[in-house]
Design an enzyme around this catalytic site. Structure first.
Site, short mmCIF file in Angstrom:
data_model
loop_
_atom_site.label_atom_id
_atom_site.label_comp_id
_atom_site.label_asym_id
_atom_site.label_seq_id
_atom_site.Cartn_x
_atom_site.Cartn_y
_atom_site.Cartn_z
N GLY A 14 0.79 -1.24 0.55
CA GLY A 14 0.36 -0.22 -0.38
C GLY A 14 0.52 0.95 -0.24
N SER A 15 1.75 0.92 -1.23
CA SER A 15 3.12 2.80 -0.42
C SER A 15 2.84 3.65 -1.50
CB SER A 15 4.32 1.18 -0.61
OG SER A 15 4.60 0.52 -1.64
N GLY A 18 0.91 8.78 0.38
CA GLY A 18 0.59 8.77 1.74
C GLY A 18 1.35 8.37 3.09
N ILE A 19 1.32 7.74 3.82
CA ILE A 19 1.94 6.75 4.88
C ILE A 19 3.04 5.98 3.59
CG2 ILE A 19 1.90 6.11 7.07
CD1 ILE A 19 -0.44 7.06 8.37
N SER A 136 -3.44 1.94 14.10
CA SER A 136 -3.45 2.80 14.50
C SER A 136 -3.52 2.79 15.94
CB SER A 136 -5.11 2.64 13.44
OG SER A 136 -5.51 4.23 14.40
N TYR A 149 -13.07 -1.31 12.04
CA TYR A 149 -11.89 -0.65 11.23
C TYR A 149 -10.78 -0.83 13.03
CZ TYR A 149 -8.05 2.39 10.94
OH TYR A 149 -6.75 2.82 10.59
#
Length: 259
Positions: A14-15, A18-19, A136, A149
């Site tokens: 997921g790169s 964003g983060i 998170s 979530y």
């Protein structure tokens, strides 16, 4: 303190933005060969071009077994794995159907489970490795507007702790990182209407959002992507060899507990 990851291969899921992209950038700056992952080839190619150097990419949807298998075929081994891929969708508990729960579980939890099952044995065989889950602050402050979530992120923290114990004595560490409100592209898009209406900077709008919706924040602002990435890069390095099974916060003090 100098972090040198020369000779290490780092996979960040997921790169493409964003983060996740910030982490990929931080690892590349420390000398690692970075593998970018996202769902579409166009976004992967764009991220690789931004990183430059020896970075390469794999387009695969890790929310499915088929996507995981595609990634593993392209990247059979890695020294550092950052399971960053995640989704969130505000939805009242009583209106959240099984499909939404399952999608969050597959993307936020099972994608990491599959990665750990695939890459940890190779790390153990080489006597060194770093596996990191992006959880998170919602893992501890379960958000009432998206309980599904929060539950998935609590699972990530528990998974990291269990895997750290499973890898005891191997030279492989497993940790979770808990960002709080972070000024990523997604958050900027969410706040754009307010920024346009008020004429304030995006940083000021984000700070006002944090102060209203995350009142326990000690820094009273959103973190930057780089601030989150700095924690991950340290944990991915040889310098963090005595840190494993930990949930490290980059939440700006949102979580109001001592431990």
């Amino acid at each position: 303190m100098r972090i040198d990851l020369t000779g290490k291969t780092a996979l960040v899921t997921g790169s493409t933005e964003g983060i996740g992209f910030g982490i990929a950038q931080g690892l590349a700056s420390a000398g690692a060969t970075v593998i970018v992952n996202g769902r579409t080839q166009a976004k992967v190619d764009a991220a690789v071009a931004r990183l430059g150097g020896s970075a390469r990419g794999v387009a695969a949807d890790l929310g499915s077994v088929a996507g995981h298998d595609e990634l593993l075929a392209a990247v059979p081994q890695a020294d550092i794995v950052v399971s960053n891929l995640g989704i969130f969708q505000p939805s009242d508990f009583f209106e959240t159907d099984d499909a939404t729960w399952d999608r969050h579980w597959q993307v936020n939890v099972m994608a990491g489970v599959r990665l750990a099952r695939a890459y940890l044995p190779g790390m153990e065989a080489s006597g060194w490795g770093r596996f990191l889950f992006l959880a998170s602050e919602s893992a501890f402050n379960i958000p009432v507007e998206m309980i599904h979530y929060g539950v998935s992120k609590t699972a990530d923290v528990a998974l990291a702790r269990g895997l750290a114990k499973r890898m005891a004595g191997t030279g492989v560490t497993v940790n979770s990182v808990l960002p709080g409100p972070t000024l990523s592209e997604g958050v900027e898009a969410m706040l754009e209407a307010e920024r346009a209406k008020t004429g304030k900077s995006i940083e000021d709008v984000a700070a006002a959002f944090v102060q209203e919706h995350r009142a326990s924040s000690i820094i009273q602002r959103a973190a930057t992507v780089e601030e989150v990435a700095n924690m991950v890069v340290y944990l991915a390095s040889p310098l963090a060899s005595a840190t494993t099974g930990a949930a490290l916060r980059v939440d700006g003090g949102v979580i109001d507990t001592l431990m």
